[in-house]
Write an enzyme that holds these catalytic residues in place. Structure first.
Site, mmCIF file in Angstrom:
data_model
loop_
_atom_site.group_PDB
_atom_site.id
_atom_site.type_symbol
_atom_site.label_atom_id
_atom_site.label_comp_id
_atom_site.label_asym_id
_atom_site.label_seq_id
_atom_site.Cartn_x
_atom_site.Cartn_y
_atom_site.Cartn_z
ATOM 1 N N VAL A 360 -0.972 0.167 7.428
ATOM 2 C CA VAL A 360 -1.683 -0.899 6.722
ATOM 3 C C VAL A 360 -0.754 -2.059 6.370
ATOM 4 O O VAL A 360 -1.179 -3.012 5.735
ATOM 5 C CB VAL A 360 -2.372 -0.386 5.437
ATOM 6 C CG1 VAL A 360 -3.508 0.545 5.786
ATOM 7 C CG2 VAL A 360 -1.385 0.284 4.517
ATOM 8 N N THR A 363 5.460 -1.592 5.371
ATOM 9 C CA THR A 363 6.794 -1.969 5.802
ATOM 10 C C THR A 363 6.854 -3.449 6.166
ATOM 11 O O THR A 363 7.766 -4.167 5.776
ATOM 12 C CB THR A 363 7.221 -1.114 7.004
ATOM 13 O OG1 THR A 363 7.078 0.255 6.656
ATOM 14 C CG2 THR A 363 8.652 -1.378 7.378
ATOM 15 N N SER A 676 -13.226 15.610 -6.605
ATOM 16 C CA SER A 676 -14.221 14.654 -6.128
ATOM 17 C C SER A 676 -15.239 15.256 -5.170
ATOM 18 O O SER A 676 -16.172 14.593 -4.760
ATOM 19 C CB SER A 676 -13.543 13.442 -5.485
ATOM 20 O OG SER A 676 -13.067 13.802 -4.219
ATOM 21 N N LYS A 719 -12.978 5.815 1.175
ATOM 22 C CA LYS A 719 -14.057 6.746 1.506
ATOM 23 C C LYS A 719 -15.235 6.029 2.156
ATOM 24 O O LYS A 719 -15.818 6.507 3.135
ATOM 25 C CB LYS A 719 -14.514 7.478 0.238
ATOM 26 C CG LYS A 719 -13.493 8.509 -0.258
ATOM 27 C CD LYS A 719 -13.897 9.055 -1.605
ATOM 28 C CE LYS A 719 -12.936 10.151 -2.052
ATOM 29 N NZ LYS A 719 -13.207 10.577 -3.434
HETATM 30 N N1 LIG Z 1 -2.797 -7.319 6.884
HETATM 31 C C1 LIG Z 1 -2.091 -7.344 8.005
HETATM 32 N N2 LIG Z 1 -1.924 -8.483 8.666
HETATM 33 C C2 LIG Z 1 -1.192 -8.518 9.803
HETATM 34 N N3 LIG Z 1 -0.611 -7.481 10.369
HETATM 35 C C3 LIG Z 1 -0.731 -6.299 9.761
HETATM 36 C C4 LIG Z 1 -1.451 -6.181 8.542
HETATM 37 N N4 LIG Z 1 -1.411 -4.899 8.158
HETATM 38 C C5 LIG Z 1 -0.672 -4.257 9.079
HETATM 39 N N5 LIG Z 1 -0.244 -5.091 10.035
HETATM 40 C C6 LIG Z 1 0.579 -4.747 11.194
HETATM 41 O O1 LIG Z 1 0.397 -3.387 11.496
HETATM 42 C C7 LIG Z 1 1.595 -2.789 11.949
HETATM 43 C C8 LIG Z 1 1.889 -1.563 11.154
HETATM 44 O O2 LIG Z 1 2.271 -1.898 9.848
HETATM 45 P P1 LIG Z 1 3.456 -1.206 9.053
HETATM 46 O O3 LIG Z 1 4.447 -0.676 9.989
HETATM 47 O O4 LIG Z 1 3.936 -2.171 8.021
HETATM 48 O O5 LIG Z 1 2.667 -0.013 8.412
HETATM 49 P P2 LIG Z 1 3.075 0.879 7.179
HETATM 50 O O6 LIG Z 1 2.072 0.623 6.121
HETATM 51 O O7 LIG Z 1 4.482 0.675 6.836
HETATM 52 O O8 LIG Z 1 2.804 2.316 7.767
HETATM 53 P P3 LIG Z 1 3.575 3.696 7.498
HETATM 54 O O9 LIG Z 1 3.027 4.261 6.220
HETATM 55 O O10 LIG Z 1 3.184 4.531 8.664
HETATM 56 O O11 LIG Z 1 5.008 3.354 7.416
HETATM 57 C C9 LIG Z 1 2.656 -3.838 11.802
HETATM 58 O O12 LIG Z 1 2.895 -4.397 13.050
HETATM 59 C C10 LIG Z 1 2.047 -4.853 10.850
HETATM 60 O O13 LIG Z 1 2.538 -6.134 11.065
HETATM 61 MG MG LIG Z 2 6.173 1.920 7.177
#
Ligand SMILES: Nc1ncnc2c1ncn2[C@@H]1O[C@H](COP(=O)(O)OP(=O)(O)OP(=O)(O)O)[C@@H](O)[C@H]1O
Ligand SMILES: [Mg+2]
Length: 783
Positions: A360, A363, A676, A719
C-alpha cells in the site's frame, strides 16, 4: 726388522688441524714460510715426497720437532698451484711413517722417517667389521652428501688393502684432530676398524639429529619465514629507492585522513591509539586487518556530517503528491510534523510507524518523505531478526566481527541525520540469542539514542538526529513499550477505483519506463486495468498489480525489439495471451448457502478477507466444539453466540435445542482471533437451528454481547473492500461503525448496500429473510 731399514730424509709439511691418511688424496694449502720452503724443497726433489704430520698445538706458528706428533704420513705431491703467498696443492697419502730424527730445522724441517705399517692380519672379525663399515659408510653418504664423492661399495670391491677403505671413510667424516690422529696411530687393523666404526656410528647419529632439527624448524617457519624474508627484501629495495613500505604508506594515509576528519575528541583519541597499534602490528598478522577495518569504520562514519532539512511545506506537499495518489490523511499528518520541525528545529523528529497491508506504499512513502525533506534515505529490514548482535554488532574480539546493521546503515547514509526506515518491526523475532526489540527500544528512545553504543565500535554514536520511520503489517505483534515510542499512522488497502487511479498516474508510467517503452507505444484502456485488478490480482495494495503491468510492458518491449512498429493497446481480449488465464473470479462468493453457513468478514495482515463460518448440530450430550485455530477471544464469542440463540429460541420460533453445535471457521492454517466474528457465528447458529438459509449476497462483521448488543469493530474499510473484491454487494455492520465508512472512496460507498445493526435481531433479520417478520427490525438500511 725396523732397526735395519735406513731412515729416509724428507721435508716436513706440518698440518694444523688435520691428518692425511695413507691412500687418501686431499687438498691442502700452505702459507707459513716453514711449509712453503718444505714444499718447494720437495718439489725440487725427484720423487716429490714429503712427510705430512699434525701439530700437537695448532697455535704454534713455527713448530719445532717437539710440537709434532711422531707418527705421520709419507705423501707425494700430485699437483700444485702457487699464488702470491700460499701454495695450493693436492697430496696423495702413501704410508704411515714414524719421524725418528730431525737433522735440519731451518729454513724448513727435515725429518728422518721410518715406515710403520699397521699390524694384524685379516680375520673373520675384521672382515665382518669391514662389511659393516661399508654399509654404514654408504648410509652416512646418503644422509650427509647430496652427491656422494664416490661409490663406497664399488671402492670396497676394488681396493686391495682394507685399510684403504678404512682411511677413505675416516677422511670423509671430517674428524677432529685427536680422533683422526688416534686412528692414524691405531696399532692394529682391528683397532683401526673398531675406531672408525665407532666414529662412523657417532657421525650418523649427529647428522640424523641435525636433519631432524632442521626439518622441524623448517616446517614451523616455512611459509611465514619466506614471506618475512621477501618482505624484508622488498623493504630494503624500497628504502634503496627512497620509497616507503606499503605498511608505512598505509599508516600515513590513514593518519592523513584522521587529521582531516571531524571527529569528537574521545573518538580521535581512540583512533590515534588504534593507529599506533596498527603501526606496530606486522602486516601479515591477522590483527592488522582487524585494526585496519576498525579504523576505516571510524573514518567513514559520519560523526558530524549532516544534510540541511528543507522545510518548505509547499514543496513538501508537492513532493508527497507527486509520488503517491490519495493517502490524504497521512500526508496531512506528515506535513504537520514537518511544520513542527520547522518551528522548532531542535525538537526531536517523531518516530513514525506506518501500519497497513503489503503493497500500500509504506516503504515508498518513507522514501518520498526523505525526498520532501531533502534527507538521505536508508532502509533496513527487521523481518526475521533474532539476534540482538545483528542490530548492535559483535565485540571486536570475535572473529569476523562487524558493526551492527544500524551503524552500517548510517555509514551508507554518509550523514548522521538520514531518514532511516526500519521495515517490518512487527516481524522481529525473539529467542535465546537475545531480544532485538530491547535494542530497538534503546535505538528509538530519544533519551538514550544520542549515545548509542554499538558493540563493535564501542564508542558512543549520536543517533538523535536520525528520522526513524518503522513499518508494520499489524500492530498486534509489536511489544507494547516499543509501540509506545512510536506514532502510528494507518494506511489501508485501496479500492478498485483507487487502484485504477494509482495505475494510471504512477504504475503504468513507471513500468513503461522500466521496460524502455515510450508513452505512445503501449496503452492500457480502463477496461483492461479493471480486469487486471479484479481478475488477475487479489490484494489490498498494488504491488501485484504493478508486477502484472510490468509483465505486459516487458512482453510488448520484446515485440518492439523484434521489429514491431505500431503501438499496442492492451485490450481486455489480449490479457489472457499476455498474462495467462484469469486467476480470480468475481463470482467466487458462494451464492446459495446451506442453513448453518454464513459469510463473515475478517481483517488480516494482508488486508480484509471474506470467510465462511459453518455450524453443524452435534448429538445430545456433546459439548460445543470449535475448530479452525480460533483464539480465546473468538472462542468466547462463539459461546456467547450459541448461548444467545439458545436462550432466545422462543423469539426465533423454534423449540429450545437439546444438543450442542460444532462451529468451524475455514482457512484453518491461519490463526484467527478477536471478537468481530460474533455476529457471524450467532447468525450461523440461528440459521442452523431454524433451518433457514442465510443470504449468500450478504457478509457481516460485529461483536455481540450476551444481551444481544452489537458492538463496533476495527478494519471496516479493509473488510468492505474485501467484500467487494469477492463480489458481495451487501454488508451488515455495527451501527456504531457508521463513521468509518467515510474512509471508503465515494464510488464504493455508492455501490455497496450497507445495513447497520444495533442488536443481533437486526443482523438476523437482515441476513435470514424468513426470520425478518418475527424480529421487527429496528435497523436502517443505507443505500
Ligand atoms: N498511493 C500510491 N500511489 C502511488 N504508488 C503507490 C501507492 N501505494 C503504493 N504504491 C506503489 O506500490 C508499490 C508497493 O509499495 P511499497 O513497497 O511502499 O509497499 P509497502 O506498503 O511497503 O509493502 P510491504 O508491507 O510489503 O513492505 C510501490 O511501487 C509504490 O510506489
Ligand atoms: Mg515495505
Amino acid at each position: 726388522m725396523t732397526e735395519v731399514t735406513a731412515l729416509q730424509q724428507l721435508p716436513v709439511f706440518p698440518l694444523r688441524n688435520t691428518v692425511l691418511f695413507p691412500y687418501v688424496l686431499g687438498p691442502f694449502s700452505a702459507g707459513r714460510s716453514l711449509s712453503v720452503a718444505a714444499l718447494e724443497a720437495a718439489l725440487a726433489s725427484e720423487d716429490k715426497l714429503v712427510v705430512v704430520v699434525a701439530q700437537r698445538e695448532a697455535a704454534a706458528e713455527r713448530p719445532s720437532p717437539k710440537d709434532l706428533y711422531t707418527l705421520g704420513t709419507k705423501a707425494v705431491i700430485k699437483r700444485m698451484a702457487r699464488s702470491e703467498e700460499t701454495i695450493e696443492l693436492i697430496l696423495q697419502g702413501l704410508e704411515r711413517v714414524e719421524l725418528v730424527e730431525f737433522p735440519q730445522t731451518a729454513p724448513y724441517l727435515r725429518a728422518g722417517v721410518r715406515p710403520r705399517p699397521i699390524a694384524g692380519e685379516a680375520t673373520t672379525e675384521t672382515e665382518a667389521l669391514l662389511r659393516e663399515l661399508t654399509t654404514l659408510g654408504a648410509e652416512y653418504q646418503s644422509l650427509a652428501q647430496p652427491v656422494p664423492e664416490f661409490d663406497l661399495r664399488q671402492v670396497a670391491e676394488q681396493v686391495e688393502d682394507p685399510m684403504h677403505l678404512v682411511y677413505l671413510i675416516a677422511s670423509m667424516l671430517g674428524l677432529e684432530l685427536e680422533k683422526a690422529q688416534a686412528l692414524l696411530e691405531a696399532p692394529t687393523r682391528l683397532d683401526a676398524l673398531k675406531l672408525v666404526h665407532s666414529f662412523l656410528n657417532h657421525e650418523i647419529q649427529v647428522v640424523k639429529l641435525r636433519k631432524e632439527i632442521a626439518g622441524q624448524a623448517k616446517s614451523e617457519m616455512g611459509r611465514e619465514q619466506r614471506e618475512y624474508m621477501l618482505r624484508q627484501q622488498l623493504r630494503a629495495i624500497q628504502q634503496e629507492l627512497g620509497e616507503k613500505s606499503p605498511q608505512e604508506a598505509e599508516v600515513d594515509a590513514l593518519r592523513g585522513r584522521l587529521e582531516e576528519a571531524q571527529l569528537p575528541e574521545l573518538v580521535r583519541k581512540e583512533a590515534e591509539r588504534e593507529l599506533s597499534r596498527l603501526e606496530a602490528t606486522p602486516a601479515a598478522s591477522p590483527d592488522h586487518q582487524v585494526t585496519r577495518n576498525y579504523l576505516e569504520l571510524i573514518l567513514e562514519l559520519p560523526w558530524a556530517a549532516v544534510t540541511e532539512d528543507q522545510l518548505d511545506l509547499d514543496h513538501a506537499r508537492q513532493v508527497l503528491d507527486e509520488d503517491h495518489y490519495g493517502l490524504k490523511e497521512i500526508k496531512e499528518r506528515i506535513l504537520e510534523h514537518l511544520a513542527v520541525m520547522k518551528l522548532n528545529p531542535e525538537a526531536k523528529a517523531p518516530i513514525l510507524c506506518f501500519v497497513g497491508p503489503p503493497g500500500v506504499g509504506k516503504t515508498s512513502l518513507g522514501k518520498s518523505i526523505a525526498r520532501a525533506l531533502g534527507r538521505r534515505f536508508e532502509r533496513l529490514s527487521l523481518g526475521g531478526l533474532h539476534d540482538e548482535a545483528e542490530l548492535r554488532g559483535h565485540r571486536r574480539t570475535y572473529i569476523g566481527a562487524m558493526p551492527g546493521r544500524i551503524l552500517q546503515a548510517i555509514r551508507r547514509a554518509t550523514v548522521r541525520n538520514p531518514l532511516l526506515m526500519l521495515d517490518e518491526v512487527d516481524k522481529v523475532g525473539r529467542d535465546f540469542r537475545g531480544d532485538p526489540s530491547s535494542a530497538l527500544l534503546e535505538i528509538l528512545d530519544p533519551a538514550q539514542n544520542y549515545e548509542f553504543r554499538d558493540n563493535y565500535l564501542d564508542l558512543p554514536f549520536d543517533l538523535s538526529r536520525v528520522f526513524f520511520i518503522t513499518t508494520a503489517n499489524t500492530l498486534d505483534t509489536i511489544p507494547g513499550p516499543l509501540l509506545d515510542r512510536m506514532e502510528t499512522l494507518r494506511l489501508s488497502g485501496y479500492s478498485d477505483e483507487e487502484k485504477m487511479e494509482i495505475a494510471h498516474r504512477y504504475l503504468v508510467h513507471r513500468q513503461l519506463e522500466q521496460a524502455g517503452l515510450g508513452e505512445g507505444q503501449l496503452r492500457f484502456p480502463d477496461e483492461s486495468l479493471r480486469m487486471i485488478i479484479r481478475r488477475y490480482t487479489r490484494e489490498a495494495g498494488v504491488r501485484e498489480l504493478e508486477r502484472q503491468l510490468g509483465r505486459i510492458a516487458r512482453k510488448v518491449a520484446l515485440q518492439f525489439a523484434e521489429g514491431r512498429m505500431q503501438p499496442i493497446v492492451a485490450e481486455p481480449a489480449l490479457l489472457p495471451e499476455m498474462l495467462g488465464a484469469e486467476r480470480f473470479f468475481i463470482e467466487e462468493a458462494r451464492k446459495d448457502l446451506p442453513p448453518g453457513v454464513v459469510t463473515g468478514l475478517a481483517w488480516t495482515e494482508t488486508g480484509g478477507d471474506v470467510l465462511y463460518v459453518e455450524a453443524i448440530r452435534l448429538p445430545e450430550g456433546q459439548k460445543l466444539t470449535l475448530t479452525g485455530q480460533l483464539g480465546t477471544i473468538m472462542q468466547e464469542s462463539a459461546r456467547a453466540a450459541q448461548n444467545y440463540v439458545v436462550s432466545h429460541a422462543d423469539d426465533l420460533g423454534i423449540e429450545p435445542p437439546k444438543g450442542s453445535v460444532h462451529i468451524h471457521v475455514p482457512a484453518g492454517a491461519i490463526p484467527k482471533d478477536g471478537p468481530s466474528a460474533g455476529v457471524t457465528m450467532a447468525t450461523a447458529v440461528a440459521s442452523l437451528y431454524t433451518n433457514h438459509a442465510a443470504r449468500g449476497d450478504t457478509a457481516m462483521t460485529g461483536e455481540i454481547t450476551l444481551s444481544g448488543l452489537v458492538l463496533p469493530v476495527g478494519g471496516i474499510k479493509e473488510k468492505v473492500l474485501a467484500a467487494r473484491r469477492a463480489g458481495i454487494q451487501r454488508v451488515i455492520l455495527p451501527a456504531r461503525n457508521e463513521k468509518d465508512l467515510r474512509a471508503l472512496p465515494e464510488d464504493v460507498r455508492e455501490q455497496m448496500n450497507v445495513v447497520f445493526a444495533e442488536r443481533i435481531e437486526d443482523v438476523l433479520a437482515a441476513a435470514i429473510p424468513q426470520l425478518a417478520p418475527r424480529l421487527r427490525p429496528t435497523g436502517t438500511s443505507a443505500v
